[in-house]
Design a protein around this motif. Sequence first.
Motif, PDB file in Angstrom:
ATOM      1  N   ASP B 147       2.275   4.272  -5.384  1.00  0.00           N
ATOM      2  CA  ASP B 147       1.752   3.846  -4.084  1.00  0.00           C
ATOM      3  C   ASP B 147       2.065   2.388  -3.784  1.00  0.00           C
ATOM      4  O   ASP B 147       2.215   2.007  -2.617  1.00  0.00           O
ATOM      5  CB  ASP B 147       0.239   4.085  -4.020  1.00  0.00           C
ATOM      6  CG  ASP B 147      -0.085   5.563  -3.884  1.00  0.00           C
ATOM      7  OD1 ASP B 147       0.810   6.303  -3.398  1.00  0.00           O
ATOM      8  OD2 ASP B 147      -1.187   5.981  -4.275  1.00  0.00           O
ATOM      9  N   ALA B 150       5.472   2.643  -2.437  1.00  0.00           N
ATOM     10  CA  ALA B 150       5.539   3.481  -1.234  1.00  0.00           C
ATOM     11  C   ALA B 150       4.798   2.853  -0.059  1.00  0.00           C
ATOM     12  O   ALA B 150       4.990   3.257   1.094  1.00  0.00           O
ATOM     13  CB  ALA B 150       4.961   4.863  -1.537  1.00  0.00           C
ATOM     14  N   TYR B 151       3.970   1.853  -0.340  1.00  0.00           N
ATOM     15  CA  TYR B 151       3.111   1.287   0.709  1.00  0.00           C
ATOM     16  C   TYR B 151       3.914   0.783   1.905  1.00  0.00           C
ATOM     17  O   TYR B 151       3.657   1.150   3.053  1.00  0.00           O
ATOM     18  CB  TYR B 151       2.276   0.149   0.107  1.00  0.00           C
ATOM     19  CG  TYR B 151       1.290  -0.440   1.084  1.00  0.00           C
ATOM     20  CD1 TYR B 151       0.038   0.156   1.266  1.00  0.00           C
ATOM     21  CD2 TYR B 151       1.598  -1.574   1.826  1.00  0.00           C
ATOM     22  CE1 TYR B 151      -0.869  -0.364   2.163  1.00  0.00           C
ATOM     23  CE2 TYR B 151       0.694  -2.098   2.731  1.00  0.00           C
ATOM     24  CZ  TYR B 151      -0.539  -1.490   2.891  1.00  0.00           C
ATOM     25  OH  TYR B 151      -1.423  -2.010   3.780  1.00  0.00           O
ATOM     26  N   PRO B 153       7.237   1.297   2.844  1.00  0.00           N
ATOM     27  CA  PRO B 153       7.960   2.342   3.582  1.00  0.00           C
ATOM     28  C   PRO B 153       7.038   3.206   4.444  1.00  0.00           C
ATOM     29  O   PRO B 153       7.391   3.581   5.549  1.00  0.00           O
ATOM     30  CB  PRO B 153       8.600   3.169   2.460  1.00  0.00           C
ATOM     31  CG  PRO B 153       8.746   2.226   1.331  1.00  0.00           C
ATOM     32  CD  PRO B 153       7.588   1.283   1.418  1.00  0.00           C
ATOM     33  N   ARG B 154       5.826   3.503   3.934  1.00  0.00           N
ATOM     34  CA  ARG B 154       4.875   4.288   4.738  1.00  0.00           C
ATOM     35  C   ARG B 154       4.466   3.498   5.971  1.00  0.00           C
ATOM     36  O   ARG B 154       4.472   3.995   7.097  1.00  0.00           O
ATOM     37  CB  ARG B 154       3.619   4.597   3.917  1.00  0.00           C
ATOM     38  CG  ARG B 154       3.769   5.793   3.015  1.00  0.00           C
ATOM     39  CD  ARG B 154       2.398   6.144   2.406  1.00  0.00           C
ATOM     40  NE  ARG B 154       2.546   7.128   1.362  1.00  0.00           N
ATOM     41  CZ  ARG B 154       2.020   6.998   0.131  1.00  0.00           C
ATOM     42  NH1 ARG B 154       1.326   5.922  -0.185  1.00  0.00           N
ATOM     43  NH2 ARG B 154       2.191   7.944  -0.753  1.00  0.00           N
ATOM     44  N   LEU B 155       4.120   2.213   5.749  1.00  0.00           N
ATOM     45  CA  LEU B 155       3.647   1.347   6.837  1.00  0.00           C
ATOM     46  C   LEU B 155       4.699   1.244   7.935  1.00  0.00           C
ATOM     47  O   LEU B 155       4.385   1.275   9.122  1.00  0.00           O
ATOM     48  CB  LEU B 155       3.330  -0.039   6.269  1.00  0.00           C
ATOM     49  CG  LEU B 155       2.785  -1.092   7.230  1.00  0.00           C
ATOM     50  CD1 LEU B 155       1.358  -0.737   7.625  1.00  0.00           C
ATOM     51  CD2 LEU B 155       2.816  -2.459   6.576  1.00  0.00           C
ATOM     52  N   GLY B 157       7.093   3.358   8.420  1.00  0.00           N
ATOM     53  CA  GLY B 157       7.605   4.672   8.795  1.00  0.00           C
ATOM     54  C   GLY B 157       9.055   4.895   8.403  1.00  0.00           C
ATOM     55  O   GLY B 157       9.848   5.429   9.166  1.00  0.00           O
ATOM     56  N   ASN B 160       9.938  10.147   6.358  1.00  0.00           N
ATOM     57  CA  ASN B 160       9.140  11.174   7.013  1.00  0.00           C
ATOM     58  C   ASN B 160       8.713  12.262   6.038  1.00  0.00           C
ATOM     59  O   ASN B 160       7.655  12.844   6.167  1.00  0.00           O
ATOM     60  CB  ASN B 160       9.942  11.820   8.143  1.00  0.00           C
ATOM     61  CG  ASN B 160      10.320  10.781   9.180  1.00  0.00           C
ATOM     62  OD1 ASN B 160       9.505   9.918   9.516  1.00  0.00           O
ATOM     63  ND2 ASN B 160      11.551  10.846   9.664  1.00  0.00           N
ATOM     64  N   LYS B 162       8.205  13.847   2.038  1.00  0.00           N
ATOM     65  CA  LYS B 162       7.802  13.438   0.692  1.00  0.00           C
ATOM     66  C   LYS B 162       9.035  13.101  -0.166  1.00  0.00           C
ATOM     67  O   LYS B 162       9.049  12.096  -0.878  1.00  0.00           O
ATOM     68  CB  LYS B 162       6.995  14.575   0.059  1.00  0.00           C
ATOM     69  CG  LYS B 162       6.672  14.400  -1.425  1.00  0.00           C
ATOM     70  CD  LYS B 162       5.398  13.598  -1.635  1.00  0.00           C
ATOM     71  CE  LYS B 162       4.917  13.662  -3.078  1.00  0.00           C
ATOM     72  NZ  LYS B 162       5.672  12.774  -3.959  1.00  0.00           N
ATOM     73  N   LEU B 165      10.480   9.719   0.538  1.00  0.00           N
ATOM     74  CA  LEU B 165       9.666   8.652  -0.039  1.00  0.00           C
ATOM     75  C   LEU B 165       9.907   8.560  -1.548  1.00  0.00           C
ATOM     76  O   LEU B 165      10.095   7.472  -2.088  1.00  0.00           O
ATOM     77  CB  LEU B 165       8.183   8.922   0.259  1.00  0.00           C
ATOM     78  CG  LEU B 165       7.233   7.743   0.095  1.00  0.00           C
ATOM     79  CD1 LEU B 165       7.663   6.579   0.977  1.00  0.00           C
ATOM     80  CD2 LEU B 165       5.804   8.155   0.448  1.00  0.00           C
TER      81      LEU B 165
END
Lengths: 237, 296
Positions: B147, B150-151, B153-155, B157, B160, B162, B165
Amino acid sequence: MDRTYFGQHSSSQFNEALESIRNHLMEMGGLVEKQVVDALDALLRADSDLAEKVMQAEDKVDKLEIQIDEECARVLALRQPAASDLRLIIAVTKAVSDLERIGDESAKIAAMALQLSEEGESPRGYVEVRHIGNHVRNMLRDSLDAFARFDADKALDVAAEDNEVDLEYRSAMRSLVTFMMEDPRAISRVLNIIWSLRALERIGDHARNIAEQVIFLVKGKDVRHISMDEMEEKVKG
Amino acid sequence: MDTAEKLDKNASGRNHAEEPMIDLEEQPMQETRYPEHTVGTPFVDDPKMRLRDVDVFYGDNQAIHKVSLDIGKNEVVALIGPSGCGKSTFLRSLNRMNDTIDICRVTGELFLEDQDLYDPKMDVVELRARVGMVFQKPNPFPKSIYDNVAYGPRLHGLANKKYELDEIVETSLRKAGLWDEVKDRLHAPGTGLSGGQQQRLCIARTIAVSPEVVLMDEPCSALDPIATAKIEELIDELTESYTIAIVTHSMQQAARVSNRTAYFHLGRLIEVNDTETVFTKPEHELTEAYITGRFG
């Protein structure tokens, strides 16, 4: 750039180490200078005792060479010197090996002096020895002075003087060779003088090398293997 | 033949050992002079970041005085200087990290390629994705290793699915040289790693959002020599894709990792030169004094 601009190092041990290296280099320089003077003296006066003394001094010079190299290696390993400190260490290690070689050449002259004192004087060549000897001795003294004072201009003078020595050496060779052709009985004695002149010329080259290291130390520029004009431009420019 | 008398008398064997080279004690302390302009080569062709006349103030105190510097593409610029010389302040102004300090004010031209960093319309979150930062102390989030990476890239976007990521996390950890050490415990907490691993995790987190520039503020000061060597190795590899500016107190580190070195002194940029030049023949006497350890 004046490396003493900001005075002492923050580390007093570092100061002491550098100071000690400089002092030992000067001590070695003094010894070698004396060797050259004595060797010349021994040759010109056919003084075999003095010649022996010159050859014995080698031992002390060799020991100093090893000692200074060890000190430099220690500073490199423990202090990671940079900028002018780094250049000082590099210049010292190179100057030390030139000084050692000058010691060797002096011993060669002393050996010639011993031979001549046994065989009898050479009929020719002493004027040349004295003349070139004086030149070379001054060069050595000036290169050491330049090192001691971080004086790049003086170092440049030494390099210029080496060119003169080379010219005089060549002309001395010509006249001595001519003499040997005229009087073959004197060949073996004149040869001793020729070897001595050769050693003196080499001493001049080593003094020039030391002077080049002084220019590297002070200006940070490598002036080896370039013409006198280029060298001047690098020092003044 | 009695030629010995004719020998030049004044040249007879003077002992240099009796003559100290230069008496350091007697040299008068001279006034320190700042150069009017930064000496050396502060500018490059086609820079990644173009910084001109940058001033930074904390309230009434001016911390940075008219600093002009280019940071070239795919190069490592090391910022060195004594404590309090403003190198970290300068670095932090490059991704507006100083915005978090109320009394801090930055003026001058700061451009990332052709974009003005301090343009009021500039989205700071987006800027910090393009100009990432690694701090002195490793500061992983109190989350799992996965996490942490991944934080970002998620923030932003960036992924898309799994598997996308997963891929970003793996590539980032590989680039940071951490993958082999953590691949079997991706869901263990990041804070459970060793200091050196945590710092490499932070680097992985920074590069996960594919920044263009990575700012590093003394990234190795809390690490042991082995971990430091790994980070330095990593910096070398990262220059293939990123531009790096690194603040370091270790001059040897600056010498090892950087292409150019910038020397700061009391808020002024004194000298910028090729790293080799700075460490063998610095142009300015203040740089010389700092590099050789004569103050600082």
